[in-house]
Design a protein around this motif. Structure first.
Motif, PDB file in Angstrom:
ATOM      1  N   ARG A 131     -32.112  -2.457 -29.985  1.00 55.76           N
ATOM      2  CA  ARG A 131     -32.645  -1.643 -31.055  1.00 55.76           C
ATOM      3  C   ARG A 131     -31.986  -0.281 -31.157  1.00 55.76           C
ATOM      4  NH1 ARG A 131     -36.420   1.952 -28.925  1.00 55.76           N
ATOM      5  NH2 ARG A 131     -36.974   1.564 -26.751  1.00 55.76           N
ATOM      6  N   HIS A 132     -31.172   0.119 -30.185  1.00 59.49           N
ATOM      7  CA  HIS A 132     -30.557   1.435 -30.228  1.00 59.49           C
ATOM      8  C   HIS A 132     -29.152   1.404 -30.838  1.00 59.49           C
ATOM      9  CE1 HIS A 132     -33.717   3.403 -27.988  1.00 59.49           C
ATOM     10  NE2 HIS A 132     -33.666   2.464 -27.082  1.00 59.49           N
ATOM     11  N   GLY A 133     -28.680   0.272 -31.313  1.00 62.42           N
ATOM     12  CA  GLY A 133     -27.309   0.188 -31.780  1.00 62.42           C
ATOM     13  C   GLY A 133     -26.368  -0.018 -30.613  1.00 62.42           C
ATOM     14  N   GLY A 134     -25.119   0.411 -30.766  1.00 62.68           N
ATOM     15  CA  GLY A 134     -24.106   0.156 -29.748  1.00 62.68           C
ATOM     16  C   GLY A 134     -24.097   1.141 -28.615  1.00 62.68           C
ATOM     17  N   ALA A 135     -24.928   2.165 -28.640  1.00 61.82           N
ATOM     18  CA  ALA A 135     -24.895   3.182 -27.600  1.00 61.82           C
ATOM     19  C   ALA A 135     -26.240   3.880 -27.489  1.00 61.82           C
ATOM     20  CB  ALA A 135     -23.796   4.200 -27.901  1.00 61.82           C
ATOM     21  N   GLN A 136     -26.429   4.572 -26.375  1.00 63.84           N
ATOM     22  CA  GLN A 136     -27.576   5.437 -26.177  1.00 63.84           C
ATOM     23  C   GLN A 136     -27.088   6.774 -25.630  1.00 63.84           C
ATOM     24  OE1 GLN A 136     -31.514   4.085 -24.753  1.00 63.84           O
ATOM     25  NE2 GLN A 136     -30.400   2.360 -23.876  1.00 63.84           N
ATOM     26  N   ARG A 137     -27.816   7.830 -25.950  1.00 61.68           N
ATOM     27  CA  ARG A 137     -27.552   9.131 -25.337  1.00 61.68           C
ATOM     28  C   ARG A 137     -28.730   9.495 -24.435  1.00 61.68           C
ATOM     29  NH1 ARG A 137     -26.791  14.587 -28.810  1.00 61.68           N
ATOM     30  NH2 ARG A 137     -28.910  14.009 -29.444  1.00 61.68           N
ATOM     31  N   LEU A 138     -28.412   9.878 -23.209  1.00 58.50           N
ATOM     32  CA  LEU A 138     -29.397  10.330 -22.236  1.00 58.50           C
ATOM     33  C   LEU A 138     -28.997  11.741 -21.802  1.00 58.50           C
ATOM     34  CD1 LEU A 138     -29.345   7.018 -20.195  1.00 58.50           C
ATOM     35  CD2 LEU A 138     -30.990   7.637 -21.952  1.00 58.50           C
ATOM     36  N   ARG A 139     -29.818  12.370 -20.974  1.00 58.96           N
ATOM     37  CA  ARG A 139     -29.533  13.746 -20.590  1.00 58.96           C
ATOM     38  C   ARG A 139     -29.801  13.955 -19.107  1.00 58.96           C
ATOM     39  NH1 ARG A 139     -27.963  17.984 -23.088  1.00 58.96           N
ATOM     40  NH2 ARG A 139     -28.523  20.089 -22.469  1.00 58.96           N
ATOM     41  N   VAL A 140     -28.824  14.566 -18.416  1.00 56.98           N
ATOM     42  CA  VAL A 140     -28.969  14.884 -17.000  1.00 56.98           C
ATOM     43  C   VAL A 140     -29.614  16.256 -16.874  1.00 56.98           C
ATOM     44  CG1 VAL A 140     -27.781  15.243 -14.812  1.00 56.98           C
ATOM     45  CG2 VAL A 140     -26.885  13.564 -16.450  1.00 56.98           C
ATOM     46  N   PRO A 141     -30.755  16.362 -16.175  1.00 56.18           N
ATOM     47  CA  PRO A 141     -31.381  17.675 -15.984  1.00 56.18           C
ATOM     48  C   PRO A 141     -30.437  18.629 -15.250  1.00 56.18           C
ATOM     49  CG  PRO A 141     -32.872  15.901 -15.349  1.00 56.18           C
ATOM     50  CD  PRO A 141     -31.538  15.277 -15.556  1.00 56.18           C
ATOM     51  N   PRO A 142     -30.524  19.924 -15.520  1.00 60.33           N
ATOM     52  CA  PRO A 142     -29.606  20.884 -14.886  1.00 60.33           C
ATOM     53  C   PRO A 142     -29.565  20.794 -13.366  1.00 60.33           C
ATOM     54  CG  PRO A 142     -30.777  21.934 -16.685  1.00 60.33           C
ATOM     55  CD  PRO A 142     -31.395  20.574 -16.519  1.00 60.33           C
ATOM     56  N   ASP A 143     -30.716  20.546 -12.711  1.00 60.69           N
ATOM     57  CA  ASP A 143     -30.727  20.530 -11.254  1.00 60.69           C
ATOM     58  C   ASP A 143     -30.133  19.253 -10.660  1.00 60.69           C
ATOM     59  OD1 ASP A 143     -32.751  18.844 -12.043  1.00 60.69           O
ATOM     60  OD2 ASP A 143     -34.244  19.600 -10.631  1.00 60.69           O
ATOM     61  N   GLU A 144     -29.766  18.271 -11.500  1.00 63.42           N
ATOM     62  CA  GLU A 144     -29.151  17.041 -11.019  1.00 63.42           C
ATOM     63  C   GLU A 144     -27.662  16.961 -11.337  1.00 63.42           C
ATOM     64  OE1 GLU A 144     -31.229  13.541 -12.275  1.00 63.42           O
ATOM     65  OE2 GLU A 144     -33.208  14.396 -11.921  1.00 63.42           O
ATOM     66  N   ARG A 145     -27.126  17.928 -12.046  1.00 66.54           N
ATOM     67  CA  ARG A 145     -25.751  17.815 -12.535  1.00 66.54           C
ATOM     68  C   ARG A 145     -24.713  17.929 -11.415  1.00 66.54           C
ATOM     69  NH1 ARG A 145     -26.752  21.232 -18.178  1.00 66.54           N
ATOM     70  NH2 ARG A 145     -28.340  19.743 -18.943  1.00 66.54           N
ATOM     71  N   ALA A 146     -24.995  18.721 -10.392  1.00 63.62           N
ATOM     72  CA  ALA A 146     -24.069  18.823  -9.268  1.00 63.62           C
ATOM     73  C   ALA A 146     -23.953  17.483  -8.545  1.00 63.62           C
ATOM     74  CB  ALA A 146     -24.525  19.913  -8.302  1.00 63.62           C
ATOM     75  N   ALA A 147     -25.064  16.768  -8.405  1.00 58.34           N
ATOM     76  CA  ALA A 147     -25.044  15.454  -7.752  1.00 58.34           C
ATOM     77  C   ALA A 147     -24.273  14.447  -8.592  1.00 58.34           C
ATOM     78  CB  ALA A 147     -26.474  14.969  -7.514  1.00 58.34           C
ATOM     79  N   TRP A 148     -24.416  14.515  -9.908  1.00 58.30           N
ATOM     80  CA  TRP A 148     -23.647  13.633 -10.783  1.00 58.30           C
ATOM     81  C   TRP A 148     -22.153  13.888 -10.615  1.00 58.30           C
ATOM     82  CZ3 TRP A 148     -24.153  10.015 -14.901  1.00 58.30           C
ATOM     83  CH2 TRP A 148     -25.436   9.458 -15.010  1.00 58.30           C
ATOM     84  N   ARG A 149     -21.764  15.160 -10.606  1.00 60.79           N
ATOM     85  CA  ARG A 149     -20.346  15.470 -10.442  1.00 60.79           C
ATOM     86  C   ARG A 149     -19.835  14.958  -9.097  1.00 60.79           C
ATOM     87  NH1 ARG A 149     -16.725  20.655 -11.806  1.00 60.79           N
ATOM     88  NH2 ARG A 149     -14.983  20.162 -10.437  1.00 60.79           N
ATOM     89  N   ALA A 150     -20.599  15.154  -8.034  1.00 60.85           N
ATOM     90  CA  ALA A 150     -20.173  14.703  -6.714  1.00 60.85           C
ATOM     91  C   ALA A 150     -19.991  13.188  -6.676  1.00 60.85           C
ATOM     92  CB  ALA A 150     -21.188  15.149  -5.661  1.00 60.85           C
ATOM     93  N   GLU A 151     -20.907  12.456  -7.310  1.00 66.67           N
ATOM     94  CA  GLU A 151     -20.795  10.992  -7.322  1.00 66.67           C
ATOM     95  C   GLU A 151     -19.572  10.544  -8.103  1.00 66.67           C
ATOM     96  OE1 GLU A 151     -21.660   8.194  -5.387  1.00 66.67           O
ATOM     97  OE2 GLU A 151     -23.550   9.304  -5.521  1.00 66.67           O
ATOM     98  N   LEU A 152     -19.323  11.167  -9.239  1.00 68.55           N
ATOM     99  CA  LEU A 152     -18.155  10.824 -10.045  1.00 68.55           C
ATOM    100  C   LEU A 152     -16.865  11.157  -9.305  1.00 68.55           C
ATOM    101  CD1 LEU A 152     -19.585  12.076 -13.424  1.00 68.55           C
ATOM    102  CD2 LEU A 152     -18.767   9.738 -13.023  1.00 68.55           C
ATOM    103  N   GLU A 153     -16.825  12.293  -8.629  1.00 69.99           N
ATOM    104  CA  GLU A 153     -15.633  12.667  -7.871  1.00 69.99           C
ATOM    105  C   GLU A 153     -15.386  11.700  -6.719  1.00 69.99           C
ATOM    106  OE1 GLU A 153     -16.448  16.708  -6.830  1.00 69.99           O
ATOM    107  OE2 GLU A 153     -15.378  17.506  -8.592  1.00 69.99           O
ATOM    108  N   ALA A 154     -16.452  11.277  -6.043  1.00 66.73           N
ATOM    109  CA  ALA A 154     -16.313  10.325  -4.944  1.00 66.73           C
ATOM    110  C   ALA A 154     -15.787   8.979  -5.444  1.00 66.73           C
ATOM    111  CB  ALA A 154     -17.651  10.147  -4.235  1.00 66.73           C
ATOM    112  N   LEU A 155     -16.307   8.535  -6.579  1.00 67.31           N
ATOM    113  CA  LEU A 155     -15.836   7.279  -7.167  1.00 67.31           C
ATOM    114  C   LEU A 155     -14.365   7.383  -7.540  1.00 67.31           C
ATOM    115  CD1 LEU A 155     -16.394   4.443  -8.282  1.00 67.31           C
ATOM    116  CD2 LEU A 155     -17.267   5.506 -10.373  1.00 67.31           C
ATOM    117  N   ALA A 156     -13.968   8.475  -8.169  1.00 66.23           N
ATOM    118  CA  ALA A 156     -12.575   8.666  -8.566  1.00 66.23           C
ATOM    119  C   ALA A 156     -11.663   8.723  -7.349  1.00 66.23           C
ATOM    120  CB  ALA A 156     -12.441   9.947  -9.395  1.00 66.23           C
ATOM    121  N   THR A 157     -12.113   9.363  -6.272  1.00 64.41           N
ATOM    122  CA  THR A 157     -11.303   9.472  -5.063  1.00 64.41           C
ATOM    123  C   THR A 157     -11.063   8.114  -4.432  1.00 64.41           C
ATOM    124  OG1 THR A 157     -12.078  11.714  -4.606  1.00 64.41           O
ATOM    125  CG2 THR A 157     -11.189  10.474  -2.748  1.00 64.41           C
TER     126      THR A 157
END
Length: 299
Positions: A131-157
């Motif tokens: 029902r949302h079409g081809g995509a959804q937009r969600l939002r990372v709370p400010p206090d969780e954004r550092a953890a998101w960056r760390a996880e993405l950096e670890a995956l890329a590494t």
């Protein structure tokens, strides 16, 4: 999107490389974001995409919907969605993660549409049949954004260094990222309801992919004409029944090549090909290498 039909939009496939986890991560800065995304122009893809705006803002169009993205936004894009490249007003730092559904469970033999019901992939299920079409937009709370960056950096590494155990580490980091994603989404239950006829089509493919079945036989089993089946599946997934049948067979072939000692000829018969030579040619066409080389790379 603006009158663009799916049939006229190129479908981009995920590039499979033997021995390499089927996950890709890109980090788009102000200088490179538009150039990286514009390659190929407007397109659809046969894999899942997760975008995270670490910082920045700008518009993004998927199918007929436009979002004004900003710091902390996450966009998840389902297979078959039509994606337009960002314009010159898109700025900032954006992470992009690309992966086919089997990256989450590479040894599984689940149905082709299992990603729509998989708990880790539930946020993506607002795609073409949701029902949302081809995509959804969600939002990372400010206090969780550092953890998101760390996880993405670890995956890329892990993907860049390819050290011993990289496949397991990549899957672990991807899983943790998807767990974080799932915690952002508070309303996915309604998006899990697939169209019954479409679900029936994939059920037939799952039950009979090991047989020499044709798209016409699939259509007959679900009570559709071949033309109606082609239109239905193409409109909601961006692929043909034949392409999905090949994908299911190739996924099983990859599983058997890396987890069993069967001969290539035996695997060909196990996945629905009566002629082992044709299976080898088809496998090479899909993966760029013959089955034997794929097996060696995975051992």
């Amino acid at each position: 999107m603006g009158g663009t039909g799916r049939s006229s939009v190129p479908l981009v496939g995920f590039p499979r490389v033997p021995g390499v986890p089927p996950v890709a991560v890109e980090r788009w800065s102000d200088a490179t974001a538009r150039r990286a995304a514009v390659v190929g122009g407007t397109h659809a893809h046969d894999f899942l995409v997760l975008l995270h705006v670490e910082r920045g803002r700008g518009p993004m169009r998927v199918d007929d919907r436009v979002w004004e993205l900003e710091d902390g936004d996450v966009v998840v894009i389902a297979p078959g969605a039509v994606v337009a490249p960002p314009d010159d007003t898109m700025t900032g730092l954006v992470w992009a993660v690309f992966f086919p559904a089997d990256a989450v469970d590479p040894t599984g033999a689940a149905p082709l549409v299992s990603w729509r019901a998989h708990p880790l992939l539930a946020p993506f299920s607002g795609g073409p049949a949701g029902r949302h079409g081809g995509a959804q937009r969600l939002r990372v709370p400010p206090d969780e954004r550092a953890a998101w960056r760390a996880e993405l950096e670890a995956l890329a590494t892990e993907l860049a260094q390819r050290r011993e155990g990289a496949a397991e580490a990549v899957r672990a980091h991807l899983t943790l990222l998807l767990v974080r994603l799932g915690r952002l989404d508070v309303d996915v239950a309604g998006a899990l309801a697939d169209r019954p006829v479409l679900a029936a089509v994939f059920d037939v493919l799952e039950r009979r992919f090991a047989e020499p079945i044709t798209p016409a036989e699939v259509a007959r089993e679900v009570g559709l004409t071949p033309g109606h089946l082609t239109t239905l599946v193409g409109r909601h997934t961006g692929r043909t029944v034949g392409q999905w049948l090949t994908e299911r067979r190739m996924r099983e072939a990859r599983r058997l090549l890396t987890s069993d000692d069967l001969t290539v000829a035996a695997i060909a018969h196990r996945v629905g090909y009566r002629d082992p030579g044709y299976f080898v040619r088809r496998f090479r066409r899909e993966h760029g290498v013959p089955p034997q080389e794929w097996r060696r790379a995975g051992t």
